[in-house]
Design a protein around this motif. Structure first.
Motif, short mmCIF file in Angstrom:
data_model
loop_
_atom_site.label_atom_id
_atom_site.label_comp_id
_atom_site.label_asym_id
_atom_site.label_seq_id
_atom_site.Cartn_x
_atom_site.Cartn_y
_atom_site.Cartn_z
N ASN A 124 -39.74 13.00 3.64
CA ASN A 124 -41.00 13.68 3.86
C ASN A 124 -42.08 12.68 4.20
N ILE A 133 -45.35 13.96 4.18
CA ILE A 133 -46.57 14.61 3.68
C ILE A 133 -46.79 14.29 2.20
N LEU A 134 -45.70 14.42 1.42
CA LEU A 134 -45.86 14.27 -0.02
C LEU A 134 -46.12 12.79 -0.37
N PRO A 135 -46.76 12.57 -1.54
CA PRO A 135 -47.05 11.17 -1.92
C PRO A 135 -45.77 10.40 -2.21
N ALA A 159 -35.01 17.16 0.65
CA ALA A 159 -36.16 17.66 1.42
C ALA A 159 -37.45 17.01 0.92
N ILE A 160 -37.54 16.75 -0.38
CA ILE A 160 -38.74 16.09 -0.92
C ILE A 160 -38.75 14.62 -0.51
N GLU A 188 -45.04 8.30 -4.52
CA GLU A 188 -44.59 8.25 -5.91
C GLU A 188 -43.63 9.39 -6.19
N LEU A 189 -43.99 10.52 -5.69
CA LEU A 189 -43.13 11.71 -5.89
C LEU A 189 -41.76 11.48 -5.25
#
Lengths: 324, 128
Positions: B60, B62-64, B56-57, B66-67
């Protein structure tokens, strides 16, 4: 008194004759007298009040005592007013002496019977014993319809066909049940039976957890007693016990015990307190929460765990995030 | 006291233990490949939640980034057998990897065998 003495003498004579199995006519006369005396007593018992009955009982007593004591099988009670009269005692001893058997034993038995009669009369005065009037008053006369009577007679005489039998029997049973129903419902308490006192419930004994030996023994017993299924039904019962077969009617929520209300499933924003208010992470988490609220398959606990995992994850990655 | 304990134990035993019945019970897997498949299934079940969350991360916008790269590395670090892609739906009776009907979990040969002996509920030879 003369009357009593005379009757006593006659009684003695009668007893002597009876013992010898002698002449019949005086014996029969005596028996008739006894019979009439008995009837008189039983009839009067119900009619008279206590005070009146006392006097008459005394008279009857003296006349009856000598005759009533001989056939010891009499269960009819006579009413007494006073404790064992010395005259009665004398009479008892006289009768005992007249009999050829063991005198002392007979005397003691007679006295015991007298005492028993006393107790019953005392009870009756207090009103403890059963009044037959009350019992009979509630009973109704069973009226047989001519049809039923005819059926019974026909049943006795003629051959009963298989079809007629159950029909007639059912009619009879119905009638009987109807009568019994009526008599059961109507009527005041007779106080014949004493209410059995409810035994105090044994306090729940705390059972310590069964030992291994107990479990093993139980397993052995179960293994020995378990029979292979005789038919398909028993097989299905076994399968249900094992868990192979579901229980019917099918319960969709078997194993799922979600006690939470719908609002706990949908409004999950209160779990988002650990996250920063603005930024991409918050945006992401709000989407996650939106998705969870629409999920009917997870329990509330699982959803909360989901959110907490993300919180932990982002806590660990905090330094990385700050570099960005 | 002892009797009560025994009764309780009996009840427990009856509920928990299956009553012994002369029935064929499979105690071994057909072959080692089937065993490995079973292990993979177990591992995939254990790591399913983690994989879902990390994915889910990753997937994505939305999230940066790098993450997301970190998440990529993390999911690659998980044991290989934990991914559900490695599970193969083998035949339950013969461990045949191919020709397995999903509804019955058996290979086509076994299916035919049972259907001809009328041991498949509701299955009939087609004729039209």
């Amino acid at each position: 008194e003369d009357k009593s003495a005379a009757s006593k003498d006659s009684a003695h004579e009668g007893t002597a004759k009876r013992q010898e199995d002698g002449a019949e006519t005086p014996k029969q006369q005596l028996l008739d007298i006894i019979g009439t005396m008995k009837v008189e007593v039983s009839y009067r018992k119900k009619q008279l009040k206590a005070s009146e009955s006392k006097k008459q009982a005394m008279k009857k007593l003296e006349g009856l005592d000598s005759e009533g004591s001989v056939p010891q099988g009499i269960t009819e009670d006579t009413q007494r007013g006073k404790p064992l009269n010395p005259e009665l005692v004398k009479a008892a001893s006289a009768v005992a002496s007249s009999l050829p058997r063991n005198k002392k034993q007979t005397e003691s038995e007679l006295l015991a019977q007298l005492r028993r009669h006393e107790e019953t009369t005392d009870k009756q005065k207090k009103g403890g014993t059963v009044n037959i009037r009350n019992v009979i008053s509630e009973m109704t006369v069973k009226r047989q319809s001519p049809a039923q009577r005819g059926a019974r007679i026909s049943g006795r005489i003629s051959l009963q066909l298989d079809e007629d039998g159950p029909r007639i029997r059912s009619e009879r049973l119905l009638a009987q049940s109807m009568d019994s129903r009526r008599s059961l419902e109507v009527g005041k308490r007779l106080n014949i039976f004493t209410k059995a006192s409810t035994e105090p419930e044994h306090a729940l004994k705390t059972v310590s957890s069964p030992t291994i030996w107990d479990l093993e023994f139980a397993k052995e017993v179960a293994a020995v007693t378990a029979q292979p299924p005789r038919n398909g039904f028993e097989e299905m019962i076994q399968w249900t016990k094992e868990g192979i077969l579901w229980e019917f009617p099918i319960d969709n929520e078997v194993g799922m015990e979600d006690d939470a209300e719908f609002h706990e499933h949908i409004f999950l924003e209160k779990h988002l307190e650990g996250f920063p208010r603005e930024g991409p992470i918050r945006h992401f988490m709000e989407l996650v929460v939106c998705g969870l609220s629409k999920n009917p398959y997870l329990s509330v606990k699982q959803k909360v765990e989901h959110i907490e995992w993300f919180q932990k994850y982002f806590e660990e990655k905090k330094e990385l995030l700050q570099e960005i | 006291m002892a009797a009560a304990a025994l009764c309780w134990a009996l009840r427990v035993v009856r509920q928990v233990l299956p009553s012994p019945c002369p029935r064929q019970v499979r105690s071994y897997y057909v072959d080692w490949r089937m065993l490995r498949d079973v292990k993979r299934r177990k591992m995939a079940y254990e790591h399913a939640d983690e994989r879902l969350r990390i994915n889910a991360i990753r997937k994505n916008s939305i999230l940066p980034k790098e993450l997301q790269e970190v998440a990529d590395k993390e999911i690659a670090a998980l044991p290989r057998d934990s991914c559900p892609v490695r599970i193969r739906n083998r035949c339950v009776l013969t461990s045949r990897p191919r020709g397995v009907k999903r509804r019955w979990r058996v290979s086509r040969i076994v299916f035919r065998h049972f259907a001809d002996h009328a041991q498949m509920s509701g299955v009939q030879r087609a004729m039209w």
